[in-house]
Scaffold this motif. Structure first.
Motif, PDB file in Angstrom:
ATOM      1  N   PRO A 104       0.799  -1.229   0.000  1.00 36.56           N
ATOM      2  CA  PRO A 104       0.000   0.000   0.000  1.00 36.56           C
ATOM      3  C   PRO A 104       0.834   1.282   0.000  1.00 36.56           C
ATOM      4  N   ASP A 105       2.142   1.149   0.322  1.00 34.79           N
ATOM      5  CA  ASP A 105       3.003   2.324   0.298  1.00 34.79           C
ATOM      6  C   ASP A 105       3.542   2.606  -1.103  1.00 34.79           C
ATOM      7  N   ARG A 106       3.266   1.722  -2.041  1.00 37.46           N
ATOM      8  CA  ARG A 106       3.718   1.890  -3.417  1.00 37.46           C
ATOM      9  C   ARG A 106       2.577   2.390  -4.295  1.00 37.46           C
ATOM     10  N   GLU A 107       2.955   3.018  -5.407  1.00 42.71           N
ATOM     11  CA  GLU A 107       1.977   3.372  -6.436  1.00 42.71           C
ATOM     12  C   GLU A 107       2.204   2.452  -7.621  1.00 42.71           C
ATOM     13  N   VAL A 108       1.145   1.822  -8.096  1.00 42.87           N
ATOM     14  CA  VAL A 108       1.234   0.918  -9.235  1.00 42.87           C
ATOM     15  C   VAL A 108       0.488   1.553 -10.409  1.00 42.87           C
ATOM     16  N   LEU A 109       1.213   1.827 -11.479  1.00 40.23           N
ATOM     17  CA  LEU A 109       0.636   2.454 -12.671  1.00 40.23           C
ATOM     18  C   LEU A 109       0.560   1.422 -13.791  1.00 40.23           C
ATOM     19  N   ILE A 110      -0.603   1.301 -14.397  1.00 38.29           N
ATOM     20  CA  ILE A 110      -0.768   0.430 -15.561  1.00 38.29           C
ATOM     21  C   ILE A 110      -0.739   1.333 -16.789  1.00 38.29           C
TER      22      ILE A 110
END
Length: 455
Positions: free
Chosen positions: A221-227
């Motif tokens: 949850p501390d990461r940002e995941v971009l598709i």
């Protein structure tokens, strides 16, 4: 690439998709920055929209849509120094025959040569399928650019294998590598999954990859995941996308978490904030590796030629989502990087140089200069002719309005040539409606027919 006169060199780029326009235009500027660039967008399924062109960011002094037969007419009437054919192999082959015929109809300056532009072509990214087919369709251009030493060796081997001249092959690099070198983690730590329009192909596989990206976001949850997506609904790219991730995401159980979202935009700008690039086999992996960004090429669906990730054997980048979930960061093999023309020089072992990206286009620039200064060039001579490929070539040329000898087919030559710029407003509306119908056929009707055929 000095001009025969004091005027600015004039270059024409013909492209049939957004990514090929990017490659063609940037290649032209890599060969020489001080040019007048006229862009031509080949009218067809993947003709880029205004939004796609803006996202790519490659600029031209003029830009217009055009049919293949009209392109041949246009460049025959305009004195260009260089023509860059940034198209799928069949389109390149058709233009080579059309241009050869048009220039042959002119008055040569000598029995063995003509004053004509230098013709350049190549590939927009990783070449992992249809190597022989694509290369032979590009044979006949004065310069066939290979994006790495690895590709140059393969290209020459294919040409020599059929007894064709391989002197046209020139090693360079992908023209859009560059950007800021990766120096450390961002806040928040950002994982980018670079989606591809046609790899993998099945709904199950694409749903799986989306699910794993979403699960990675939930685990961290501390990461940002971009598709990172290539196109918006209704748009097309180099490859057909039957199952766009937008639709799969809309049906994802529980939706996308707050730290996971779909993004568009210029890949370079996305890479500026990337800490881990994840893909199946996208050229984005090479862009990422060139900057020194940790890059993972997924093995979840196997390492297979159909996926293109076999190209990365030996790279040190192969990894699974399970490994990435556990914190693994792939370490690329430096020798592999050097052979692929990425991440040169930076981080080379002591006392050993892996080259310099800024010099990667020197050979291409020199070759084009020599050809331009030669004045008289021999007629274009593709490997495929009505004699060597009588059952293959006519169909390729006919798709672009040309007969087996490169002449416009009856009806094509008589059709009026459009002289305006990119079609907008009413014409754009008509085109988008047609694209919508085509997309419906590709995404809904065709898969249904295939399923019925398996019953």
């Amino acid at each position: 690439m000095p001009s025969r006169t004091a005027s600015t060199p004039r270059v024409a780029v013909l492209a049939d998709s957004d990514t090929r326009w990017k490659w063609g235009a940037l290649t032209a500027y890599r060969i020489q920055s001080d040019i007048r660039l006229d862009g031509y967008l080949l009218r067809g399924r993947a003709t880029p929209t205004v939004r796609q062109l803006d996202e790519v960011g490659a600029r031209a002094d003029s830009l217009r849509e055009i049919r293949g037969v009209d392109f041949v007419r246009s460049v025959d009437r305009t004195r260009y120094d260089v023509i860059v054919l940034a198209c799928v192999g069949g389109a390149v082959q058709a233009m080579l025959h059309g241009l050869a015929r048009a220039w042959q109809a002119g008055t040569p300056d000598a029995a063995t040569g003509q004053h004509r532009p230098v013709v350049v072509t190549g590939y927009v990214g990783v070449v992992y399928e249809k190597l022989a087919d694509g290369l032979l369709l590009r044979h006949g251009a004065d310069v066939v650019l290979a994006n790495s030493r690895h590709d140059a060796d393969r290209f020459r081997e294919v040409y020599r294998g059929v007894g064709a001249d391989d002197h046209s092959v020139v090693e360079c690099a992908l023209p859009f590598l560059g950007g800021a070198r990766y120096t450390g983690e961002h806040a928040p730590y950002t994982v980018v999954f670079a989606a591809q329009p046609s790899v993998p192909e099945s709904r199950a596989d694409r749903t799986y990859l989306l699910r794993r990206a979403v699960e990675h976001a939930r685990r961290h949850p501390d990461r940002e995941v971009l598709i990172k997506l290539r196109s918006k609904p209704g748009e097309h790219t180099t490859h057909i996308e039957e199952l766009p991730y937008q639709k799969l995401a809309a049906k994802a159980p529980g939706g996308l978490p707050a730290n996971c979202r779909l993004v568009y935009g210029n890949m370079g700008e996305v890479l500026d904030r990337t800490d881990l690039m994840v893909t199946v086999s996208s050229t984005a992996a090479l862009e990422s590796l060139h900057r020194g960004i940790p890059t993972a090429v997924l093995t979840d669906l196997g390492v297979r030629e159909a996926l293109g990730n076999h190209h990365f054997l030996g790279s040190g980048c192969l990894a699974s989502w399970d490994e990435l979930d556990a914190g693994h960061r792939p370490e690329p093999d430096r020798e592999w990087l050097a052979r692929q023309g990425v991440a040169p020089k930076v981080g080379a072992p002591p006392g050993r140089s892996l080259g310099d990206y800024e010099k990667a286009f020197d050979a291409a620039r020199a070759r084009v200069t020599v050809l331009r200064e030669a004045g008289l060039l021999p007629p274009l001579a593709p490997y495929y002719t009505p004699r060597t490929a009588p059952g293959y070539l006519p169909g390729i040329l006919a798709r672009h309005g040309l007969d087996p000898h490169g002449e416009p087919l009856a009806g094509y030559d008589a059709a009026p040539e459009e002289t305006g710029g990119l079609r907008r407003v009413a014409r754009e509306t008509v085109r988008e409606a047609a694209r919508g119908a085509y997309r419906h056929g590709v995404q809904r009707v065709a898969p249904a027919i295939r399923r019925w055929g398996q019953l």
